[in-house]
Design a protein around this motif. Structure first.
Motif, PDB file in Angstrom:
ATOM      1  N   SER A 190       0.932  -1.448   0.005  1.00 34.27           N
ATOM      2  CA  SER A 190      -0.074  -0.051  -0.164  1.00 34.27           C
ATOM      3  C   SER A 190       0.758   1.350  -0.078  1.00 34.27           C
ATOM      4  O   SER A 190       1.607   1.530   0.933  1.00 34.27           O
ATOM      5  CB  SER A 190      -0.794   0.117   1.150  1.00 34.27           C
ATOM      6  N   GLN A 191       0.594   1.987  -1.145  1.00 35.75           N
ATOM      7  CA  GLN A 191       1.325   3.535  -1.024  1.00 35.75           C
ATOM      8  C   GLN A 191       0.282   4.335  -1.749  1.00 35.75           C
ATOM      9  O   GLN A 191       0.259   4.569  -2.850  1.00 35.75           O
ATOM     10  CB  GLN A 191       2.537   3.331  -2.099  1.00 35.75           C
ATOM     11  N   ASN A 192      -0.402   5.098  -0.716  1.00 34.84           N
ATOM     12  CA  ASN A 192      -1.834   5.886  -1.401  1.00 34.84           C
ATOM     13  C   ASN A 192      -1.243   6.804  -2.177  1.00 34.84           C
ATOM     14  O   ASN A 192      -1.762   7.399  -3.079  1.00 34.84           O
ATOM     15  CB  ASN A 192      -2.422   6.437  -0.086  1.00 34.84           C
ATOM     16  N   GLY A 193       0.123   7.623  -2.085  1.00 31.97           N
ATOM     17  CA  GLY A 193       0.330   8.494  -2.949  1.00 31.97           C
ATOM     18  C   GLY A 193       0.918   8.056  -4.317  1.00 31.97           C
ATOM     19  O   GLY A 193       1.360   8.989  -4.957  1.00 31.97           O
ATOM     20  N   ILE A 194       0.731   6.821  -4.636  1.00 32.51           N
ATOM     21  CA  ILE A 194       1.067   6.553  -6.116  1.00 32.51           C
ATOM     22  C   ILE A 194       0.202   6.828  -7.097  1.00 32.51           C
ATOM     23  O   ILE A 194       0.793   6.981  -8.280  1.00 32.51           O
ATOM     24  CB  ILE A 194       1.407   4.908  -6.134  1.00 32.51           C
ATOM     25  N   LEU A 195      -0.829   6.857  -7.050  1.00 28.92           N
ATOM     26  CA  LEU A 195      -2.062   7.707  -8.000  1.00 28.92           C
ATOM     27  C   LEU A 195      -2.884   8.685  -7.480  1.00 28.92           C
ATOM     28  O   LEU A 195      -2.984   8.648  -6.040  1.00 28.92           O
ATOM     29  CB  LEU A 195      -2.743   6.340  -8.332  1.00 28.92           C
ATOM     30  N   THR A 196      -3.499   9.608  -8.089  1.00 28.91           N
ATOM     31  CA  THR A 196      -4.207  10.669  -7.650  1.00 28.91           C
ATOM     32  C   THR A 196      -5.576  10.357  -8.613  1.00 28.91           C
ATOM     33  O   THR A 196      -5.450   9.569  -9.702  1.00 28.91           O
ATOM     34  CB  THR A 196      -3.789  12.001  -7.767  1.00 28.91           C
ATOM     35  N   GLY A 197      -6.696  10.930  -7.990  1.00 29.89           N
ATOM     36  CA  GLY A 197      -7.885  10.702  -8.563  1.00 29.89           C
ATOM     37  C   GLY A 197      -8.497   9.248  -7.869  1.00 29.89           C
ATOM     38  O   GLY A 197      -9.418   8.754  -8.448  1.00 29.89           O
ATOM     39  N   LYS A 198      -7.989   8.964  -6.835  1.00 30.26           N
ATOM     40  CA  LYS A 198      -8.529   7.659  -6.142  1.00 30.26           C
ATOM     41  C   LYS A 198      -9.769   7.843  -5.298  1.00 30.26           C
ATOM     42  O   LYS A 198     -10.132   9.024  -5.090  1.00 30.26           O
ATOM     43  CB  LYS A 198      -7.350   7.289  -5.115  1.00 30.26           C
ATOM     44  N   GLY A 199     -10.299   6.665  -5.063  1.00 27.22           N
ATOM     45  CA  GLY A 199     -11.670   6.836  -4.277  1.00 27.22           C
ATOM     46  C   GLY A 199     -11.422   7.050  -2.992  1.00 27.22           C
ATOM     47  O   GLY A 199     -10.340   7.279  -2.421  1.00 27.22           O
ATOM     48  N   LEU A 200     -12.531   7.966  -2.408  1.00 20.65           N
ATOM     49  CA  LEU A 200     -12.539   8.435  -1.033  1.00 20.65           C
ATOM     50  C   LEU A 200     -12.030   7.458   0.096  1.00 20.65           C
ATOM     51  O   LEU A 200     -11.407   7.712   0.887  1.00 20.65           O
ATOM     52  CB  LEU A 200     -13.689   9.173  -0.459  1.00 20.65           C
ATOM     53  N   SER A 201     -12.400   6.229  -0.173  1.00 21.71           N
ATOM     54  CA  SER A 201     -12.364   5.220   0.900  1.00 21.71           C
ATOM     55  C   SER A 201     -10.856   4.720   0.500  1.00 21.71           C
ATOM     56  O   SER A 201     -10.432   4.024   1.728  1.00 21.71           O
ATOM     57  CB  SER A 201     -13.027   4.144   0.512  1.00 21.71           C
ATOM     58  N   TYR A 202     -10.129   5.078   0.028  1.00 20.50           N
ATOM     59  CA  TYR A 202      -8.689   4.545  -0.196  1.00 20.50           C
ATOM     60  C   TYR A 202      -7.654   5.669  -0.693  1.00 20.50           C
ATOM     61  O   TYR A 202      -6.663   5.535  -1.325  1.00 20.50           O
ATOM     62  CB  TYR A 202      -8.463   3.369  -0.939  1.00 20.50           C
ATOM     63  N   GLY A 203      -7.722   6.892   0.104  1.00 20.14           N
ATOM     64  CA  GLY A 203      -6.810   7.701   0.037  1.00 20.14           C
ATOM     65  C   GLY A 203      -7.149   9.166  -0.860  1.00 20.14           C
ATOM     66  O   GLY A 203      -6.160   9.911  -1.370  1.00 20.14           O
ATOM     67  N   GLY A 204      -8.342   9.042  -1.492  1.00 19.26           N
ATOM     68  CA  GLY A 204      -8.529  10.136  -2.631  1.00 19.26           C
ATOM     69  C   GLY A 204      -9.065  11.319  -1.668  1.00 19.26           C
ATOM     70  O   GLY A 204      -9.053  11.460  -0.590  1.00 19.26           O
ATOM     71  N   SER A 205      -9.048  12.503  -2.536  1.00 25.27           N
ATOM     72  CA  SER A 205      -9.164  13.717  -1.971  1.00 25.27           C
ATOM     73  C   SER A 205     -10.782  14.241  -2.381  1.00 25.27           C
ATOM     74  O   SER A 205     -11.387  14.065  -3.508  1.00 25.27           O
ATOM     75  CB  SER A 205      -8.369  14.880  -2.527  1.00 25.27           C
ATOM     76  N   LEU A 206     -11.435  14.795  -1.484  1.00 27.77           N
ATOM     77  CA  LEU A 206     -12.714  15.608  -1.894  1.00 27.77           C
ATOM     78  C   LEU A 206     -12.572  16.559  -2.764  1.00 27.77           C
ATOM     79  O   LEU A 206     -11.076  17.213  -2.774  1.00 27.77           O
ATOM     80  CB  LEU A 206     -13.405  16.138  -0.444  1.00 27.77           C
ATOM     81  N   ALA A 207     -13.397  16.995  -3.739  1.00 26.73           N
ATOM     82  CA  ALA A 207     -13.241  17.980  -4.601  1.00 26.73           C
ATOM     83  C   ALA A 207     -12.233  17.535  -5.969  1.00 26.73           C
ATOM     84  O   ALA A 207     -12.137  18.388  -6.825  1.00 26.73           O
ATOM     85  CB  ALA A 207     -12.961  19.202  -4.213  1.00 26.73           C
ATOM     86  N   ARG A 208     -11.634  16.502  -5.718  1.00 26.27           N
ATOM     87  CA  ARG A 208     -10.865  16.109  -6.826  1.00 26.27           C
ATOM     88  C   ARG A 208     -11.657  15.895  -8.184  1.00 26.27           C
ATOM     89  O   ARG A 208     -11.228  16.359  -9.367  1.00 26.27           O
ATOM     90  CB  ARG A 208      -9.817  14.693  -6.639  1.00 26.27           C
ATOM     91  N   THR A 209     -12.790  14.994  -8.132  1.00 26.93           N
ATOM     92  CA  THR A 209     -13.775  14.864  -9.259  1.00 26.93           C
ATOM     93  C   THR A 209     -13.976  16.143  -9.952  1.00 26.93           C
ATOM     94  O   THR A 209     -14.237  16.239 -11.124  1.00 26.93           O
ATOM     95  CB  THR A 209     -14.977  13.893  -8.731  1.00 26.93           C
TER      96      THR A 209
END
Length: 448
Positions: A190-209
């Motif tokens: 697990s490395q949450n910082g490897i991709l962005t645009g992730k789902g909120l349940s696994y490290g994504g950011s609100l307002a990214r969509t």
């Protein structure tokens, strides 16, 4: 001919000799070179160190095959790319595009533009881009999963949270990001910082969509206010019906404008009463349908085949949010004829060079993609920050940061244009402002 002009001409000629079959990349470079001469005249050290020669050659580019098995048990093979263009100010950052048109030229054009877009955000991220000629349209979830797993099995060898952080683009939404992340985690932990645009349940950011579409309108709002206007009661023509267009429609309506159109590759819908972004979202993101379905559900809307930019109707603002080179010179003249005061790019390089010339000759306010659609990558960088700190910010916090970033991008572009003698030319201003930060970083780091 000045030394700066001779230098630009020599670098352009070399690129054309090296990459004669890369029209999109050559177009992006040419567009950039036409605006950067005042900087080279003021900074001869950039010429002496051949900074543009280094800047226009990717630090790294690779191509790989992606074998996968379809639902009929047949083995398919797609071609994929990743271009790591410039890391002078931070790790490579840029989306992945899954679309049949993807080739090395398109990925290089996108990666080159990404350098300056990322610089303009003020955040420490370099430029990169990737993708494949795989077409997710019409594919089952199982087929998309098998393809993305195979894609990531190779890509994961070349990326990392402090090296290269991909995100989504055309054809790569939440479903694809989820599968890509799952395969990366399976292979590396697990490395949450490897991709962005992730789902909120696994490290994504609100307002990214919402970020690219919202950011586009925040940029437009800043530009209009600087010229004594607001979005209130403005009529807007939007192209596209994907993520950028959907949230551009939403934010435009919230800021008092009426969006008349949205489109896809087959045609467009027109509604003088205003497009409902929720209906578009249901059709395109949930049902994965065609935009013509909108007219079947909204009585006041009509569907038309062809390009929305051939549709003759009066409006105030043009926001192309579909794809590159969707507006040609003839269509640009219609934009001017129909009374548009402003064009801002939600898509990457949506207007041909000839179309941009039409806009600039007509003195329209013109917001280039590297400035106007930088909101997506800006919030991606904010997602990286949250992942690094193991925090999750509120939607309001991220949205406020996004607004500030887009306002700063507009202001810095305007200030750079004024400083270098091209006041009011926001294309040149964005190129100059984005370039200066990267150029200074490259100069400080030596000949690398």
């Amino acid at each position: 001919m000045s030394k700066a002009s001779e230098y630009l001409e020599s670098v352009q000629k070399l690129i054309e000799q090296r990459d004669p079959n890369q029209p999109e990349f050559l177009e992006a470079v040419t567009n950039f070179f036409t605006t950067i001469k005042p900087v080279l005249e003021k900074h001869p050290e950039y010429v002496e160190s051949n900074l543009l020669g280094r800047l226009t050659e990717p630090e790294r580019a690779f191509q790989f095959r992606v074998p996968w098995v379809d639902d009929q048990g047949q083995v398919q093979v797609n071609r994929a790319f990743r271009v790591q263009f410039n890391s002078a100010i931070g790790p490579y950052k840029g989306g992945l595009r899954f679309h049949p048109t993807v080739n090395l030229s398109i990925i290089k054009f996108l990666g080159f533009e990404q350098i300056f877009k990322n610089s303009l955000t003020g955040l420490p991220i370099g430029g990169g881009k990737g993708g494949s000629d795989f077409n997710p349209k019409g594919k089952s979830d199982g087929e998309v999963m098998r393809f993305t797993q195979s894609f990531m099995t190779e890509l994961q060898k070349h990326i990392g949270p402090d090296l290269d952080v991909p995100a989504g683009d055309i054809g790569v939404g939440g479903r694809e990001i989820g599968y890509l992340y799952g395969q990366y985690k399976r292979l590396n932990g697990s490395q949450n910082g490897i991709l962005t645009g992730k789902g909120l349940s696994y490290g994504g950011s609100l307002a990214r969509t919402e970020a690219t579409g919202f950011g586009l309108l925040y940029y437009v709002d800043a530009m209009l206010k600087d010229h004594g206007q607001t979005l209130n009661n403005k009529k807007v023509k939007v192209s596209g019906a994907g993520n950028v267009a959907i949230y551009a429609v939403q934010k435009a309506a919230e800021l008092g404008a009426t969006v008349l159109t949205v489109s896809d590759s087959n045609g467009f819908v027109y509604d003088e009463n205003g497009i409902d972004y929720k209906v578009v979202q249901q059709i395109k993101e949930v049902e994965r349908g065609r935009i013509k379905d909108y007219a079947d559900r909204v009585k006041t809307a009509t569907y038309h085949e062809g390009s929305v930019w051939d549709f003759d109707v009066d409006y105030d603002l043009a926001l192309p949010c579909a794809t590159q080179n969707e507006i040609d010179a003839k269509q640009a003249k219609l934009v001017v004829k129909d009374g548009a005061q402003l064009v801002a790019a939600g898509a990457n390089m949506p207007s041909t060079p000839e179309a941009v010339k039409v806009f600039r000759d007509a003195n329209l306010l013109y917001g280039p993609a590297k400035a106007a659609n930088a909101g997506g990558v800006a919030v991606s960088a904010l997602e990286m920050s949250q992942n690094s700190a193991r925090l999750s910010w509120t939607f309001e916090d991220v949205d406020q940061r996004l607004q500030k970033i887009m306002q700063n991008i507009y202001q810095e572009s305007a200030d750079a244009a004024k400083e270098y003698g091209v006041e009011g030319d926001y294309l040149a201003g964005a190129n100059i402002a984005g370039f200066l930060k990267v150029a200074d970083a490259m100069m400080a780091q030596g000949i690398v």
